[in-house]
Design an enzyme around this catalytic site. Structure first.
Site, PDB file in Angstrom:
ATOM      1  N   SER A  68       0.877  -0.944   0.007  1.00 15.31           N
ATOM      2  CA  SER A  68      -0.024  -0.099   0.027  1.00 15.31           C
ATOM      3  C   SER A  68       0.828   1.289  -0.209  1.00 15.31           C
ATOM      4  O   SER A  68       1.891   1.501  -1.014  1.00 15.31           O
ATOM      5  CB  SER A  68      -0.895   0.202   1.167  1.00 15.31           C
ATOM      6  N   ASP A  95      -8.834  -2.575  -6.959  1.00 14.15           N
ATOM      7  CA  ASP A  95      -7.815  -2.266  -5.618  1.00 14.15           C
ATOM      8  C   ASP A  95      -9.101  -1.975  -4.863  1.00 14.15           C
ATOM      9  O   ASP A  95      -9.807  -0.864  -4.958  1.00 14.15           O
ATOM     10  CB  ASP A  95      -6.988  -1.445  -5.841  1.00 14.15           C
ATOM     11  N   HIS A 140      -6.553  -5.997  -1.484  1.00 11.19           N
ATOM     12  CA  HIS A 140      -5.612  -4.781  -1.359  1.00 11.19           C
ATOM     13  C   HIS A 140      -4.657  -5.449  -0.543  1.00 11.19           C
ATOM     14  O   HIS A 140      -4.646  -6.045   0.768  1.00 11.19           O
ATOM     15  CB  HIS A 140      -6.214  -3.506  -0.720  1.00 11.19           C
TER      16      HIS A 140
END
Length: 419
Positions: free
Chosen positions: A200, A296, A363
């Site tokens: 991330s 995502d 994610h």
């Protein structure tokens, strides 16, 4: 297809970081903060096996004398699990994710959480997925020196300024530098192999710092980088606006990142554009692997359909559970996937780079055991994520690039559902 239930109501009680403070029913900048990063982190915690060893937090003493401190001025930290056997001289650095702070209020808020202060960081973390020390869970990196560098600056380990009035320290670049000095002193300078990874906001940091990482180590050291869920796109949201661009503009401005961004990029684009990885990845000289879901979950929640772009809540059900989307909403996601593929097109032309874009609603897939390497993990071309990353890093196969067919064809996904 396996779906994973994530209970937002529970997570709100455990809220301890802010991707960007967004209000519910408020226009003046105050209200209940929403945090998709924390929600996803909570799910990852629930998925961990109870027998996973816990790795203690180490603070970098003396970092404050170099101005390398978290947002609140506390020492930065990391977790290290030493390598052994054939991996004793190999190093994996995992950069933690956790969103960004894009204005004064959200940065002040982070000072009260592990995302802005080591006072609130967990004293020990479970190492799973790419950080696991078990060969059956992490076949290629299990016996490496594995480090998780904690994230407490709010700008993907970038920035070097401060807000005197609020005692906010924007020192991500200095944290990066003192952490690397620490790891080199612990033996990384003798590494024969090294991998810089991140998830991330940490995946974006891996992109931002990849070539810098390469320069720290001898030319004889094999160095590559991995970005997991770090391909944040400069996309149009459901209202026709640019929610993520607005957020990133705030990060770049508040933390004064202009001088830390790639000059190759800033020579022809504005600073905010140069915080978007789509404008950076093709210029990275070091071999890089991009791992991302085509749909995502974080970007759907916070970039494509945040509450500010959907005040009427038309997208609320769909963005929480893709099975509740209508055909036009699914088409909107398909267009986002097309943007993702276009963004990595030039990058993928390089033989040294790797790519794994699966058509899932998720994610971060490297630190979750169920998505990294398990019996029922997601697969592309018969390969799980860990196998593809290993094939690429160790040059076991040529042209390790896999792009999934569009939703709903992939039946191996571990999709996130928010309820």
């Amino acid at each position: 297809m396996r779906s994973l239930l994530l209970w937002i109501a529970v997570v709100v009680c455990l809220l301890c970081s802010v991707a960007a403070v967004v209000q519910s029913g408020s226009s003046d900048g105050f209200g209940k903060p929403r945090d998709t990063e924390t929600a996803i982190s909570f799910l990852e915690y629930k998925l961990m096996a109870p027998s996973v060893p816990m790795i203690p937090l180490t603070l970098i003493h003396g970092a404050d004398s170099k101005g390398a401190v978290c947002l609140d001025g506390t020492l930065p930290g990391y977790h290290l699990d030493r390598g052994f056997g054939s991996g004793a001289n190999s190093w994996l650095i995992q950069l933690e994710g956790g969103g960004w702070c894009n204005n004064h209020r959200s940065c002040v808020y982070r000072k009260t959480s592990r995302r802005g202060s080591s006072k609130f960081m967990e004293k020990a973390l479970a190492f799973t997925g790419i950080l696991s020390n078990r060969s059956e869970e992490n076949p290629d990196f299990f016996n490496w020196n594995r480090i998780k560098l904690r994230y407490c600056d709010g700008a993907s380990f970038s920035g070097d300024s401060q807000d005197e009035s609020s005692q906010l320290f924007y020192r991500g670049q200095r944290i990066w530098q003192v952490a690397m000095e620490e790891f080199l002193s612990l033996g990384m300078k003798q590494a024969n192999q090294a991998l810089l990874s991140g998830c991330s906001a940490g995946g974006l940091a891996s992109i931002l710092h990849c070539d810098e990482f390469r320069e720290l180590l001898p030319s004889s050291t094999k160095v590559k980088c991995l970005s997991d869920a770090g391909m944040f796109l400069d996309s149009v949201d459901v209202s026709g606006g640019h929610s993520l661009r607005n957020m990133f503009q705030g990060v770049v401005t508040v933390q004064n990142l202009q001088k830390d961004l790639s000059s190759t990029c800033t020579n022809h684009l504005d600073p905010t554009s140069c915080f978007f990885p789509q404008n950076l990845v093709s210029d990275i000289k070091t071999p890089m692997f991009l791992l991302n879901t085509a749909y995502d979950s974080w970007q759907i929640q916070e970039s494509l359909a945040p509450p500010t772009a959907d005040p009427g809540g038309i997208w609320k059900a769909c963005k929480s559970d893709h099975s509740r989307c209508n055909s036009s909403q699914i088409q909107f996601f398909q267009e986002f996937r097309n943007q993702m593929l276009f963004a990595v097109n030039s990058f993928s032309n390089s033989d040294q780079n790797g790519l794994y874009i699966n058509s899932c609603f998720a994610h971060c897939q490297t630190e979750r055991q169920d998505t990294w390497f398990a019996q029922d993990s997601p697969q592309l071309n018969g390969k799980r994520v860990a196998e593809s990353v290993g094939d690429w890093y160790f040059d076991r196969a040529k042209n390790v690039k896999a792009i999934d067919c569009p939703y709903p064809c992939d039946t191996t996904c571990h999709n996130l559902i928010f309820e």
